[in-house]
Motif scaffolding. Sequence first.
Motif, PDB file in Angstrom:
ATOM      1  N   THR A 246      29.800 -27.811 -10.372  1.00  0.00           N
ATOM      2  CA  THR A 246      28.436 -27.954 -11.008  1.00  0.00           C
ATOM      3  C   THR A 246      27.348 -27.870  -9.682  1.00  0.00           C
ATOM      4  O   THR A 246      27.479 -28.347  -8.805  1.00  0.00           O
ATOM      5  N   LEU A 247      26.399 -27.077  -9.842  1.00  0.00           N
ATOM      6  CA  LEU A 247      25.046 -26.838  -8.803  1.00  0.00           C
ATOM      7  C   LEU A 247      23.973 -27.538  -9.396  1.00  0.00           C
ATOM      8  O   LEU A 247      23.643 -27.336 -10.501  1.00  0.00           O
ATOM      9  N   ALA A 248      23.573 -28.460  -8.911  1.00  0.00           N
ATOM     10  CA  ALA A 248      22.027 -29.132  -9.103  1.00  0.00           C
ATOM     11  C   ALA A 248      21.141 -28.906  -8.002  1.00  0.00           C
ATOM     12  O   ALA A 248      21.511 -29.029  -6.885  1.00  0.00           O
ATOM     13  N   PHE A 249      19.923 -28.623  -8.512  1.00  0.00           N
ATOM     14  CA  PHE A 249      18.738 -28.550  -7.324  1.00  0.00           C
ATOM     15  C   PHE A 249      17.435 -29.129  -7.917  1.00  0.00           C
ATOM     16  O   PHE A 249      17.301 -29.431  -9.203  1.00  0.00           O
ATOM     17  N   ASP A 250      16.547 -29.327  -7.079  1.00  0.00           N
ATOM     18  CA  ASP A 250      15.402 -30.328  -7.317  1.00  0.00           C
ATOM     19  C   ASP A 250      14.481 -29.714  -7.970  1.00  0.00           C
ATOM     20  O   ASP A 250      13.686 -30.410  -8.853  1.00  0.00           O
ATOM     21  N   HIS A 251      13.896 -28.624  -7.843  1.00  0.00           N
ATOM     22  CA  HIS A 251      12.735 -28.010  -8.484  1.00  0.00           C
ATOM     23  C   HIS A 251      12.817 -26.527  -8.557  1.00  0.00           C
ATOM     24  O   HIS A 251      12.975 -25.594  -7.873  1.00  0.00           O
ATOM     25  N   VAL A 252      12.465 -26.065  -9.800  1.00  0.00           N
ATOM     26  CA  VAL A 252      12.662 -24.817 -10.113  1.00  0.00           C
ATOM     27  C   VAL A 252      11.640 -23.863  -9.703  1.00  0.00           C
ATOM     28  O   VAL A 252      11.678 -22.629  -9.700  1.00  0.00           O
TER      29      VAL A 252
END
Length: 318
Positions: A246-252
């Motif tokens: 899984t890849l998670a990131f802070d702000h679209v």
Amino acid sequence: MIGLATIGTSMITGRLIDAVAAVDGIEVTTVFSRDRARGERYAREHGIAHVADDLAALLGSPAVDAVYLASPNGAHCAQARAALAAGRHVLVEKPAVATAAEWDGIVELARARGVVLLEAMRNVYDPGFEALRALLRRIGTPRRASLGYSQRSARYDRVLAGEHVNIFDPALAGGAAYDLGVYCIAAMVELFGAPERVLGASVALATGADGAGAALAVYPGLVVDLSYSKITASDRWNEVQGERGTLAFDHVARPRAARVTLLDGTTTAHDLPGAQNNLVYEVERFVALVNGADAAADHARTRETLRVVEAVKAAPAL
């Protein structure tokens, strides 16, 4: 040197002016406002030499090669058509226009006049977004993704008090999907292409605009959920789930931090590159297009983003 005029005196215009100052080959020469006094104040604040309050005169000025449109969303199409017809390049703030059909019309006009048209969708030009694309390769085939942007508008209290506010006026293409949802949708289209089907629902306000909403985009072998709101707030991270992790990131809209978690439990954190004011990257792309780069991919992304927005807005309100 590209001489740029700004149309609109909001905060986003000030950020664009700051971004232009950091890019070679372009400068802001003129501030346009129908309210001359307001335009003069804004020009003084930002150190801009010229002020205009007549659009036809602005578009005929030899100091203006291009315009940046940050007027109310509903005014974008007519102003873009006027600028393009006058042979001026156009950088138009997101959402570029309200519908894919309107976009097709101004793209055709830009081609006919031999000038550049670009939607100022800042996240897809951000180097942090390109870094995310590289990290996606680590998690295998994507099967689920969740993208969101919720930020309570400081002007929502005025809506609750019964005041008219442009960004919540559906006649001006206001509302959550156009203002914030487009960031999620453009990111999705950039990463995964156009979906096959879109389902959605929205929370309607007394103004008739959508205050919040959610959508489900369906691809072969992949489902993406989108959430957005201008009447509530969230700081949750975005996520793409692949078959290996899984890849998670802070702000679209401005990705600066990410983490990859593989199925064996290994987690790595990543600082993503990019400037604090990431409008600089859309300005760089605009300059590249004016200097001869091909805008076909940019135009296609905007068109597909607007098609998804239209599908979402056609869904029933709650």
